[in-house]
Design a protein around this motif. Structure first.
Motif, short mmCIF file in Angstrom:
data_model
loop_
_atom_site.label_atom_id
_atom_site.label_comp_id
_atom_site.label_asym_id
_atom_site.label_seq_id
_atom_site.Cartn_x
_atom_site.Cartn_y
_atom_site.Cartn_z
N SER A 178 -2.68 -2.76 3.00
CA SER A 178 -1.66 -3.68 2.50
C SER A 178 -2.13 -5.13 2.63
O SER A 178 -1.93 -5.95 1.72
CB SER A 178 -0.35 -3.48 3.27
OG SER A 178 0.64 -4.36 2.82
N ALA A 179 -2.76 -5.45 3.76
CA ALA A 179 -3.31 -6.80 3.94
C ALA A 179 -4.42 -7.07 2.94
O ALA A 179 -4.52 -8.18 2.38
CB ALA A 179 -3.81 -6.97 5.38
N PHE A 226 5.74 3.27 1.46
CA PHE A 226 4.71 2.23 1.38
C PHE A 226 4.79 1.29 2.57
O PHE A 226 5.78 1.28 3.32
CB PHE A 226 4.85 1.43 0.08
CG PHE A 226 6.21 0.79 -0.10
CD1 PHE A 226 6.51 -0.45 0.47
CD2 PHE A 226 7.19 1.43 -0.85
CE1 PHE A 226 7.75 -1.04 0.29
CE2 PHE A 226 8.44 0.85 -1.02
CZ PHE A 226 8.72 -0.39 -0.46
N VAL A 227 3.73 0.50 2.73
CA VAL A 227 3.70 -0.62 3.66
C VAL A 227 3.63 -1.89 2.83
O VAL A 227 2.78 -2.03 1.95
CB VAL A 227 2.49 -0.56 4.61
CG1 VAL A 227 2.41 -1.83 5.46
CG2 VAL A 227 2.57 0.67 5.50
N LYS A 228 4.53 -2.82 3.10
CA LYS A 228 4.55 -4.10 2.39
C LYS A 228 4.41 -5.22 3.40
O LYS A 228 5.14 -5.29 4.39
CB LYS A 228 5.87 -4.27 1.62
CG LYS A 228 6.00 -5.59 0.87
CD LYS A 228 7.32 -5.65 0.10
CE LYS A 228 7.48 -6.98 -0.63
NZ LYS A 228 8.74 -7.04 -1.42
N LEU A 239 -4.72 -9.99 -0.34
CA LEU A 239 -5.87 -10.86 -0.60
C LEU A 239 -6.56 -10.51 -1.91
O LEU A 239 -7.60 -11.10 -2.23
CB LEU A 239 -6.86 -10.75 0.57
CG LEU A 239 -6.38 -11.30 1.92
CD1 LEU A 239 -7.35 -10.89 3.02
CD2 LEU A 239 -6.25 -12.82 1.84
N GLY A 240 -6.01 -9.54 -2.62
CA GLY A 240 -6.63 -9.14 -3.88
C GLY A 240 -7.89 -8.32 -3.70
O GLY A 240 -8.75 -8.29 -4.58
N ARG A 241 -8.00 -7.63 -2.55
CA ARG A 241 -9.22 -6.90 -2.24
C ARG A 241 -8.94 -5.44 -1.90
O ARG A 241 -9.69 -4.80 -1.16
CB ARG A 241 -9.94 -7.56 -1.05
CG ARG A 241 -10.49 -8.95 -1.37
CD ARG A 241 -10.61 -9.86 -0.18
NE ARG A 241 -11.18 -9.24 1.01
CZ ARG A 241 -11.22 -9.85 2.20
NH1 ARG A 241 -10.70 -11.08 2.35
NH2 ARG A 241 -11.75 -9.25 3.25
N ALA A 242 -7.86 -4.88 -2.42
CA ALA A 242 -7.49 -3.50 -2.09
C ALA A 242 -8.61 -2.53 -2.45
O ALA A 242 -9.22 -2.62 -3.52
CB ALA A 242 -6.21 -3.12 -2.82
N MET A 287 0.84 -1.19 0.00
CA MET A 287 0.00 0.00 0.00
C MET A 287 0.88 1.24 0.00
O MET A 287 1.61 1.49 0.96
CB MET A 287 -0.90 0.02 1.23
CG MET A 287 -1.76 1.28 1.35
SD MET A 287 -2.88 1.51 -0.04
CE MET A 287 -3.68 3.04 0.45
N PRO A 288 0.84 2.03 -1.07
CA PRO A 288 1.64 3.26 -1.11
C PRO A 288 1.02 4.35 -0.25
O PRO A 288 -0.20 4.48 -0.17
CB PRO A 288 1.62 3.63 -2.60
CG PRO A 288 0.36 3.04 -3.11
CD PRO A 288 0.13 1.78 -2.33
N PHE A 289 1.86 5.16 0.38
CA PHE A 289 1.35 6.23 1.22
C PHE A 289 0.71 7.35 0.40
O PHE A 289 -0.03 8.17 0.96
CB PHE A 289 2.47 6.80 2.10
CG PHE A 289 2.76 5.97 3.32
CD1 PHE A 289 1.77 5.71 4.26
CD2 PHE A 289 4.02 5.43 3.55
CE1 PHE A 289 2.02 4.95 5.39
CE2 PHE A 289 4.29 4.68 4.67
CZ PHE A 289 3.28 4.42 5.59
#
Length: 469
Positions: free
Chosen positions: A458-459, A399-401, A463-466, A382-384
């Motif tokens: 990021s989580a 980002f958070v990875k 899961l492909g649900r961003a 997830m980029p900030f």
């Protein structure tokens, strides 16, 4: 390793840093009469010459950067922004002094006897102390001895530190003036923090690293992001590069930088050697014991037991990762084991933080390490720049990875880069300790607007649900 578990009535702790003073306090709380021997300042390298004063200086650098960019927020500051390096250094030393006094108070409060001087093991349960409090010579005896002497800077034959042109971290913490140019040799956490600090002051900084990436222990995506960010700030980053002193001139240190088969020789006002640290094992009398030294550090197991049944060790003197919070935790585990408490044999997770600009924080396995371990992984990022709080702060980079086991959802690792991520890693470290899964992180409600929302996103991405990424 020895399996002796007899509870000692008395304990001598050698070293007053994050491992030593914490061990002494915890031992006293558990009813063990404890003496702490320290040859220098209480608090150790971390409090006096490492973690604390560097963070004070880095805060000054961050404030300087914020002032310079204040016009972006609609705040105009009249006149030029000036730097008083003496006051910066003075404040950092004052912060260390205050905390050191706090450590002294805590030891007194917990009835720990503090003896100033150089400790040397002198047979079973005996420690010879020479120096300030010993008035020449004093022998201490105890049922058990805990060595917590920490670590010091690694020296390089090709870069002899003189404190003038060629520095180690101690010299870099107390500069008399801001250098015009600086070569930082080593792109680990220490090197990158000092590079970030001096670049903010206006120094032309070059960073060289023999390995293929800066912060080589971090996830490669994080390393690449930091290298790019440093380059954008005008810092020259050269990986796969070695450095050696060519000659010292009156006005510069001429350094030969070699990358592959190519080399060039360049002048630098100052050179900062950040080639890692090694355990402080010299002149301790370890040769009089059964304790074993491996690669410059004392060999100890998960409870701090060495090969000598009466000698224990904790902290940096036992090896990597050489971090203050790891040292303190090891020390507590060791003392609680000595006191007969039930201690989990599984070593705790140790998060890592680097306070350069941008900040870096991580815990657990990198993506490449997880794959090398044969895991099938799912990775979220997830980029900030999609995070409302980061945008409001004017800090959208990073980002958070998160790395999960694709089959079980187990959180294997987390890797963050960006503003204040050293404060965010706490939640992910706790999540991994509590065996949280990707679904747990998704179901958790994150306050809005906060930087922490990037963790949940990021989580979701894994899961492909961003939603926002």
């Amino acid at each position: 390793m020895t399996t002796t578990t007899t509870r000692p009535a008395t304990l001598i702790v050698i070293g007053g840093g994050p491992a030593g003073y914490v061990a002494a306090i915890r031992a006293s709380q558990l009813g063990i009469r404890t003496t702490l021997v320290e040859r220098d300042a209480l608090g150790g390298i971390c409090l006096n010459w490492g973690c604390i004063p560097t963070k004070a200086l880095l805060h000054a650098a961050d404030t300087l950067s914020a002032v310079r960019s204040a016009s972006d927020l609609g705040i105009d500051i009249a006149g030029d922004v000036t730097i008083d390096i003496a006051r910066m250094v003075g404040r950092s030393r004052a912060v260390s002094d205050r905390l050191r006094q706090g450590v002294q108070y805590l030891l007194k409060k917990h009835r720990v006897e503090v003896v100033r001087g150089q400790a040397r093991l002198n047979g079973a349960g005996a420690v010879q102390v020479t120096g300030e409090d010993a008035k020449g010579n004093r022998q201490l005896d105890a049922d058990a001895i805990l060595i917590a002497t920490g670590a010091g800077p690694r020296s390089l034959e090709t870069l002899p530190v003189d404190g003038e042109r060629i520095w180690n971290y101690r010299h870099a913490l107390v500069p008399q003036a801001v250098p015009s140019s600086l070569l930082v040799v080593g792109a680990g956490a220490i090197g990158m923090e000092f590079a970030s600090f001096y670049a903010a002051l206006g120094t032309q900084v070059t960073v060289v690293e023999t390995r293929d990436a800066v912060l080589p222990n971090e996830d490669i995506d994080v390393s690449n992001h930091v290298a790019h960010a440093f380059t954008q700030r005008g810092i020259l980053v050269r990986t796969g590069t070695s450095a050696a002193l060519n000659r010292l001139a009156e006005d510069a240190a001429w350094m030969t930088l070699r990358t592959g088969d190519a080399s060039d020789t360049l002048p630098f006002d100052k050179v900062l050697v950040c080639a890692g640290v090694v355990g402080n094992t010299a002149d301790l009398g370890l040769e009089n014991t059964a304790a074993v030294i491996e690669q410059g550090c004392i060999r100890a197991d998960e409870f701090g037991r060495t090969d000598d049944p009466r000698i224990f060790a904790a902290g940096d003197v036992c090896g990597a990762p050489m971090l203050a919070h790891k040292a303190s935790r090891e020390a507590v585990r060791c003392v609680e084991y000595l006191a007969g408490l039930q201690v989990d044999p599984q070593p705790p997770l140790i998060p890592a933080c680097t306070y350069c600009d941008p900040q870096v924080a991580s815990v657990g396995l990198t993506e490449s390490a997880a794959r090398a371990d044969g895991r099938e992984v799912s990775v979220g990022r997830m980029p900030f720049h999609s995070n409302g709080k980061a945008l409001a702060l004017g800090q959208p980079e990073g980002f958070v990875k998160t790395v999960f086991d694709a089959q079980t959802g187990e959180l294997l690792g987390a890797h963050l880069v960006g503003t204040e991520v050293t404060e965010l890693i706490q939640g992910l470290s706790l999540a991994r300790q509590l065996e949280a899964t990707d679904e747990d992180l998704v179901q958790h409600v994150y306050a809005h607007p906060t930087l922490s929302e990037a963790i949940g996103e990021s989580a979701l991405a894994a899961l492909g649900r961003a939603i926002h990424g």
